[in-house]
Structures are given as structure tokens and as C-alpha cells.
Design a protein around this motif. Structure first.
Motif, PDB file in Angstrom:
ATOM      1  N   ALA A   1      37.300  31.868  34.681  1.00 42.61           N
ATOM      2  CA  ALA A   1      38.068  32.411  35.880  1.00 42.61           C
ATOM      3  C   ALA A   1      37.608  31.795  37.123  1.00 42.61           C
ATOM      4  CB  ALA A   1      37.706  34.034  35.859  1.00 42.61           C
ATOM      5  N   LEU A   2      38.171  32.427  38.250  1.00 44.99           N
ATOM      6  CA  LEU A   2      37.854  31.636  39.618  1.00 44.99           C
ATOM      7  C   LEU A   2      36.611  32.486  40.268  1.00 44.99           C
ATOM      8  CD1 LEU A   2      41.435  30.828  41.003  1.00 44.99           C
ATOM      9  CD2 LEU A   2      39.855  29.259  39.693  1.00 44.99           C
ATOM     10  N   SER A   3      35.541  31.527  40.637  1.00 45.24           N
ATOM     11  CA  SER A   3      34.524  32.111  41.459  1.00 45.24           C
ATOM     12  C   SER A   3      35.020  32.633  42.917  1.00 45.24           C
ATOM     13  CB  SER A   3      33.674  30.935  41.707  1.00 45.24           C
ATOM     14  OG  SER A   3      34.056  30.069  42.726  1.00 45.24           O
ATOM     15  N   LEU A   4      34.366  33.224  43.597  1.00 37.88           N
ATOM     16  CA  LEU A   4      34.673  33.760  45.020  1.00 37.88           C
ATOM     17  C   LEU A   4      34.997  32.711  45.894  1.00 37.88           C
ATOM     18  CD1 LEU A   4      35.373  36.030  46.851  1.00 37.88           C
ATOM     19  CD2 LEU A   4      32.921  36.200  47.476  1.00 37.88           C
ATOM     20  N   PRO A   5      34.270  31.538  45.990  1.00 39.87           N
ATOM     21  CA  PRO A   5      34.602  30.438  46.902  1.00 39.87           C
ATOM     22  C   PRO A   5      36.072  29.867  46.501  1.00 39.87           C
ATOM     23  CG  PRO A   5      32.402  30.241  46.346  1.00 39.87           C
ATOM     24  CD  PRO A   5      32.940  31.531  45.572  1.00 39.87           C
ATOM     25  N   GLN A   6      36.099  29.745  45.232  1.00 38.72           N
ATOM     26  CA  GLN A   6      37.569  29.152  44.501  1.00 38.72           C
ATOM     27  C   GLN A   6      38.644  30.070  44.882  1.00 38.72           C
ATOM     28  OE1 GLN A   6      35.906  28.675  40.704  1.00 38.72           O
ATOM     29  NE2 GLN A   6      36.160  26.547  40.795  1.00 38.72           N
ATOM     30  N   LEU A   7      38.464  31.293  44.691  1.00 38.85           N
ATOM     31  CA  LEU A   7      39.533  32.506  45.000  1.00 38.85           C
ATOM     32  C   LEU A   7      39.952  32.324  46.617  1.00 38.85           C
ATOM     33  CD1 LEU A   7      38.125  35.461  43.238  1.00 38.85           C
ATOM     34  CD2 LEU A   7      40.270  34.395  43.031  1.00 38.85           C
ATOM     35  N   ILE A   8      38.762  32.078  47.443  1.00 40.79           N
ATOM     36  CA  ILE A   8      39.325  31.944  48.856  1.00 40.79           C
ATOM     37  C   ILE A   8      40.000  30.728  49.291  1.00 40.79           C
ATOM     38  CG2 ILE A   8      38.160  31.605  51.152  1.00 40.79           C
ATOM     39  CD1 ILE A   8      35.635  33.115  50.189  1.00 40.79           C
ATOM     40  N   GLU A   9      39.505  29.724  48.434  1.00 36.17           N
ATOM     41  CA  GLU A   9      40.398  28.320  48.812  1.00 36.17           C
ATOM     42  C   GLU A   9      41.832  28.430  48.163  1.00 36.17           C
ATOM     43  OE1 GLU A   9      37.931  25.038  47.168  1.00 36.17           O
ATOM     44  OE2 GLU A   9      39.802  23.949  47.021  1.00 36.17           O
ATOM     45  N   LEU A  10      41.958  28.888  47.003  1.00 29.69           N
ATOM     46  CA  LEU A  10      43.413  29.359  46.593  1.00 29.69           C
ATOM     47  C   LEU A  10      44.387  30.371  47.629  1.00 29.69           C
ATOM     48  CD1 LEU A  10      45.461  28.962  44.289  1.00 29.69           C
ATOM     49  CD2 LEU A  10      44.231  31.162  43.308  1.00 29.69           C
ATOM     50  N   ALA A  11      43.617  31.315  48.510  1.00 25.17           N
ATOM     51  CA  ALA A  11      44.120  32.196  49.148  1.00 25.17           C
ATOM     52  C   ALA A  11      44.513  31.221  50.434  1.00 25.17           C
ATOM     53  CB  ALA A  11      43.259  33.236  49.547  1.00 25.17           C
ATOM     54  N   ASN A  12      43.844  30.298  50.903  1.00 25.52           N
ATOM     55  CA  ASN A  12      44.063  29.463  52.053  1.00 25.52           C
ATOM     56  C   ASN A  12      45.422  28.695  51.586  1.00 25.52           C
ATOM     57  OD1 ASN A  12      43.172  29.238  54.454  1.00 25.52           O
ATOM     58  ND2 ASN A  12      41.114  28.792  54.131  1.00 25.52           N
ATOM     59  N   GLU A  13      45.342  28.060  50.421  1.00 24.64           N
ATOM     60  CA  GLU A  13      46.460  27.057  49.872  1.00 24.64           C
ATOM     61  C   GLU A  13      47.839  27.823  49.714  1.00 24.64           C
ATOM     62  OE1 GLU A  13      43.422  24.566  47.270  1.00 24.64           O
ATOM     63  OE2 GLU A  13      45.252  25.350  46.104  1.00 24.64           O
TER      64      GLU A  13
ATOM     65  N   LYS B   1      33.578  43.189  45.439  1.00 25.80           N
ATOM     66  CA  LYS B   1      34.801  43.795  46.086  1.00 25.80           C
ATOM     67  C   LYS B   1      35.477  42.584  46.750  1.00 25.80           C
ATOM     68  CE  LYS B   1      33.162  48.580  46.917  1.00 25.80           C
ATOM     69  NZ  LYS B   1      33.001  49.525  48.140  1.00 25.80           N
ATOM     70  N   ALA B   2      34.666  41.814  47.312  1.00 22.66           N
ATOM     71  CA  ALA B   2      35.547  40.704  47.974  1.00 22.66           C
ATOM     72  C   ALA B   2      36.254  39.880  46.811  1.00 22.66           C
ATOM     73  CB  ALA B   2      34.631  39.629  48.460  1.00 22.66           C
ATOM     74  N   MET B   3      35.922  39.633  45.453  1.00 22.76           N
ATOM     75  CA  MET B   3      36.732  39.185  44.427  1.00 22.76           C
ATOM     76  C   MET B   3      37.999  39.864  44.149  1.00 22.76           C
ATOM     77  SD  MET B   3      34.182  38.071  41.311  1.00 22.76           S
ATOM     78  CE  MET B   3      35.744  37.831  40.045  1.00 22.76           C
ATOM     79  N   ALA B   4      37.578  41.407  44.174  1.00 26.39           N
ATOM     80  CA  ALA B   4      39.137  41.964  43.991  1.00 26.39           C
ATOM     81  C   ALA B   4      39.939  41.975  45.019  1.00 26.39           C
ATOM     82  CB  ALA B   4      38.441  43.783  43.908  1.00 26.39           C
ATOM     83  N   ALA B   5      39.672  41.983  46.412  1.00 29.98           N
ATOM     84  CA  ALA B   5      40.297  41.845  47.420  1.00 29.98           C
ATOM     85  C   ALA B   5      41.056  40.536  47.394  1.00 29.98           C
ATOM     86  CB  ALA B   5      39.566  41.540  48.734  1.00 29.98           C
ATOM     87  N   PHE B   6      40.447  39.249  46.935  1.00 31.16           N
ATOM     88  CA  PHE B   6      41.197  37.990  46.901  1.00 31.16           C
ATOM     89  C   PHE B   6      42.070  37.788  45.631  1.00 31.16           C
ATOM     90  CE2 PHE B   6      38.490  36.810  50.313  1.00 31.16           C
ATOM     91  CZ  PHE B   6      39.245  35.955  50.917  1.00 31.16           C
ATOM     92  N   ILE B   7      41.587  38.486  44.552  1.00 26.62           N
ATOM     93  CA  ILE B   7      42.518  38.493  43.341  1.00 26.62           C
ATOM     94  C   ILE B   7      43.839  39.290  43.658  1.00 26.62           C
ATOM     95  CG2 ILE B   7      42.665  39.393  40.926  1.00 26.62           C
ATOM     96  CD1 ILE B   7      39.704  38.918  40.607  1.00 26.62           C
ATOM     97  N   ILE B   8      43.799  40.538  44.291  1.00 29.12           N
ATOM     98  CA  ILE B   8      44.928  41.103  44.658  1.00 29.12           C
ATOM     99  C   ILE B   8      45.937  40.344  45.429  1.00 29.12           C
ATOM    100  CG2 ILE B   8      45.721  43.076  45.705  1.00 29.12           C
ATOM    101  CD1 ILE B   8      43.456  44.627  44.791  1.00 29.12           C
ATOM    102  N   ALA B   9      45.017  39.683  46.614  1.00 30.33           N
ATOM    103  CA  ALA B   9      45.998  38.922  47.760  1.00 30.33           C
ATOM    104  C   ALA B   9      46.507  37.619  46.881  1.00 30.33           C
ATOM    105  CB  ALA B   9      44.764  38.487  48.528  1.00 30.33           C
ATOM    106  N   ASN B  10      45.622  36.957  46.254  1.00 36.18           N
ATOM    107  CA  ASN B  10      46.381  35.898  45.267  1.00 36.18           C
ATOM    108  C   ASN B  10      47.511  36.268  44.768  1.00 36.18           C
ATOM    109  OD1 ASN B  10      44.974  33.569  46.609  1.00 36.18           O
ATOM    110  ND2 ASN B  10      43.199  33.877  45.232  1.00 36.18           N
ATOM    111  N   GLY B  11      47.468  37.202  43.898  1.00 34.53           N
ATOM    112  CA  GLY B  11      48.499  37.611  42.750  1.00 34.53           C
ATOM    113  C   GLY B  11      49.850  38.201  43.637  1.00 34.53           C
ATOM    114  N   ALA B  12      49.410  39.016  45.003  1.00 39.07           N
ATOM    115  CA  ALA B  12      50.608  39.295  45.742  1.00 39.07           C
ATOM    116  C   ALA B  12      51.159  37.936  46.307  1.00 39.07           C
ATOM    117  CB  ALA B  12      50.099  40.177  46.808  1.00 39.07           C
ATOM    118  N   ALA B  13      50.608  36.972  46.812  1.00 36.63           N
ATOM    119  CA  ALA B  13      51.153  35.753  47.422  1.00 36.63           C
ATOM    120  C   ALA B  13      51.891  34.992  46.170  1.00 36.63           C
ATOM    121  CB  ALA B  13      50.043  34.624  47.917  1.00 36.63           C
ATOM    122  N   ALA B  14      51.444  35.026  45.169  1.00 34.82           N
ATOM    123  CA  ALA B  14      52.060  34.406  43.907  1.00 34.82           C
ATOM    124  C   ALA B  14      53.357  35.076  43.614  1.00 34.82           C
ATOM    125  CB  ALA B  14      51.217  34.464  42.548  1.00 34.82           C
ATOM    126  N   TYR B  15      53.570  36.321  44.190  1.00 32.18           N
ATOM    127  CA  TYR B  15      54.682  37.173  43.917  1.00 32.18           C
ATOM    128  C   TYR B  15      55.566  37.111  45.281  1.00 32.18           C
ATOM    129  CZ  TYR B  15      53.971  38.712  39.284  1.00 32.18           C
ATOM    130  OH  TYR B  15      53.735  38.866  37.820  1.00 32.18           O
TER     131      TYR B  15
END
Lengths: 159, 159, 159
Positions: free
Chosen positions: B100-112, B17-31
Motif C-alpha cells: 500500500a502507499l505510505s503517507l508521503p507517497q499518498l501526498i506525492e500522488l495527490a500532487n501528481e 487520519k491524514a492517510m484517510a484524507a489522502f486516500i479519499i482525495a486520490n480516489g476522488a481525483a481518479a474519478y
């Protein structure tokens, strides 16, 4: 300007998720949102009265669902770390210690603040839950009632 | 035209579920959406630092919660098919295989990408989680902070 | 005036949660909303065809996921009170008794009403689910497809 609208579907029958729903609902009501919570499936257990004096006539399968489901908001399990009831006890302990509101208190506050509580009639039928089992002030409706509110909502959540 | 806003409440402490949250968040940030994730209850475990060198002073019940909860994002269980840790291993295996990105990598990307990460102070108190346990860049707030963002959001999700 | 839009992410692979998603989707479609359901992670199991005649080539780990996950919508567990399959039987029993729609019937109705069903390609890759395993009419897309729809949606839910 009309008030903002917040609509929450409470599907879950877990103590912690119900707490989250009512904290958001009470917060939104404090900021003058019109707030509605729709209770469906296991979420209906949150609305059950603590004590029911006169027995309610139910069919056999409805009685079975009744035995298997929590008796009221205060008896809900946790979604995580329930550990046969230790988890809920620990959570209730820290709620008291931090002078935070318990779930029954959050529900009372919501009622006082005018949060609309709507029980889903379709899932009440399926699970054999009767109107007289639910706390006073509960309203009743189906998916049409939900959609009417939600299509005007700024915040719509499924919990 | 102001940017669109996406706000996610991460209540769940599950890896998937955390993966899903960060994939949506990173996608939205990219847009170019302004994106905020609010971490509450078990979702707070996602933000825990991998290694904490100096021990943090906690009361007995806070220590108990600490022992029972996952130590960091990389240690979260799955919401389904956890199978005593086999499920998360399988998921991490296929994530690697598919690049694909692991959860820690997705979190790092979100931070960036400037995704705002807000930890819910009320549930931090209840579960005994301290500010110094959470990753750098974490902000802190309550239900008022959430409502402020969410009432302007196009996409509001509870995960 | 353009139609209203309702977008649901179905992450869960539970019978009861999938029912909730399809009841909301069918209700919204009946009120002329444009409705999209995005199936991701365990929610993809909802879209699996009941019977697949020719075997589908899979790698070992994909086969393992396949064995461990439910075979179709009709085989999904309940999120609560699953009790090794007794819960789903009881729910299906009361659905029949009340002349309500079962999950497979709700899916069929959604298809007839033009609800768009989009399977998340990224999680299909991770879990080794192939396009030919999913029911006819399924479309395929990623997080970009979701964000495109959701940023125009009045009702966005994560289930």
C-alpha cells in the motif's frame, strides 16, 4: 435564490476544534449562509455560561460529570499538545498577539451574526447538563432538528 | 456537465487520519472530481518539507511550537495506539507488506493528480509556520477560499 | 422523488463517536433516507462480533493488532474522560437510567432499519481484521464504493 445553508455538528469539547467550528460558522454567516451549529456530547461544554451564581440541583452522577468536564468555552483543553494546560495558554497568547478572536469572542460574534446554536437535548440528559447552564440564545433540539437542517445544507460538517 | 467537487478540511495532525484524507482525495481525483484539501491547525504538519537546509527565522514562541510539533508527514503520530511511536512503526510495516502507499507517497500522488493543497494562512500565523517550510505546490488561503469551494462541493468532509 | 442519501464514514473507534454515528444513521433511516456507514481504521472495531468461538488464523503482527484493539462495540473506550474504563461505565449507566439505547442496541436497530454497513477492505487488510470477525450483514468495499454513494449524498459526514 434562497440562501445557502451550512450546518456543523460540534461533538468535540476541544478549544482548537471549537475554534475551527466557529471560524467556519462566522465566515459562512458573513457570506450570508444560514448557519446552524448543533452541540452534542463534549461540544456542549462550549456553550456553558462562564459564571453561574445560583447552584443547580443535580443528581450525584450528574455532579460527577460536571466536576470532570470543563466549566466553559474558556476552559476547554486542546486536542493536541494540551500539556496540562500549557498548550491552551500558548494558543491564547498567540491569538492575542495576532489580534485574532478568542473562542469566547468567536461565540459572541456568532450570536451577533444570527448563527443558530442548538444544544442536543438527548446528550444534555445523559451528561446531566441543564438548560440554565447554557448561554442565552441557545435553542434545544434532537436528531430530527439536525436532519431537517442538514438535508437542505450545502456544507455539512462533523467536528 | 461540470466535474464533481470534493473538499476536505484536514484539521488533524495524525498519520492515520491524514492517510484517510489522502486516500479519499486520490480516489476522488481518479474519478475526475476536482479535489481540494484545506490544511488547518495540526493538519499543517502534514505539508512540512522533510528536510529544510537553511534555518528559518522565528520568534521564541514560534520555535516552541516548532519543537513540539512533528517535523513532517512521516513523523506524525497515530490518533490511537500511538504507544510512544510503536503504533506508527507497525502501521508503516503493514503498509509496506501489503504494497500500500505510505503517507508521503499518498501526498506525492495527490500532487501528481492535481489535488489542490491549500494551507490555512490564519493558523500558519498562530502556530508560526512559514510558507517556505511547506512542500512545493502548496497554495495559501483562508476561510473565504474554503467556503468558495465547499459551497459547490458534493462531498465536504472535516477530518 | 428519490430518497435522500446520508453517508457516514466512521473512522473513530470511540464509544461516544460511534454512538453519534448510529444515532444520526438511525434518525436518517427513520426519515426514509438511504443510509450507509463506511467503517474504516479503528471504526472497524465497532463491527466486531461479541463472541467468536473458533479461533481465526492470523499472522503475528495481525495478532498484535488484535490484542491491542477493543474486542467489540461494547468494549470501545470514550474519546474523552475514558479514565481507564470508568468513563464508559458511567456513560452506560446513564444510558440505562434514561432508557436510551446502548451502542450494541443502536447497531442492531440500524441493521433492522436497513442501514448499509460497509467495512473498508483496505484497512481490514492493514489491521489484519477478517470477514468472519465482523457481524452478519456487513458488506465489503473500498474507496470507490464510498465515492459512488457519497457523490449522491445530501449528508456526508466523517466521524
Amino acid at each position: 435564490m434562497p440562501n445557502q445553508k451550512t450546518n456543523i455538528i460540534l461533538f468535540s469539547g476541544d478549544y482548537d476544534k471549537a475554534m475551527a467550528a466557529f471560524i467556519i460558522a462566522n465566515g459562512a454567516a458573513a457570506y450570508d449562509h444560514e448557519v446552524t451549529i448543533f452541540f452534542t456530547f463534549w461540544g456542549l461544554n462550549t456553550l456553558k455560561k462562564e459564571n453561574i451564581k445560583t447552584p443547580i440541583a443535580k443528581r450525584a452522577i450528574e455532579k460527577m460529570f460536571g466536576w470532570m468536564m470543563p466549566k466553559s468555552a474558556d476552559h476547554l483543553p486542546l486536542s493536541k499538545m494540551n500539556m496540562l494546560g500549557l498548550g491552551p495558554k500558548m494558543i491564547k497568547h498567540v491569538i492575542k498577539k495576532h489580534h485574532a478572536l478568542s473562542l469566547p469572542q468567536l461565540i459572541e460574534l456568532a450570536n451577533e451574526q444570527g448563527v443558530k446554536l442548538i444544544a442536543c437535548t438527548m446528550t444534555m440528559d445523559l451528561l446531566g447538563i441543564k438548560q440554565e447552564e447554557l448561554i442565552d440564545g441557545t435553542e434545544f433540539g434532537g436528531v430530527a432538528a439536525y436532519l431537517g437542517e442538514a438535508s437542505e445544507g450545502q456544507i455539512n460538517l462533523f467536528i
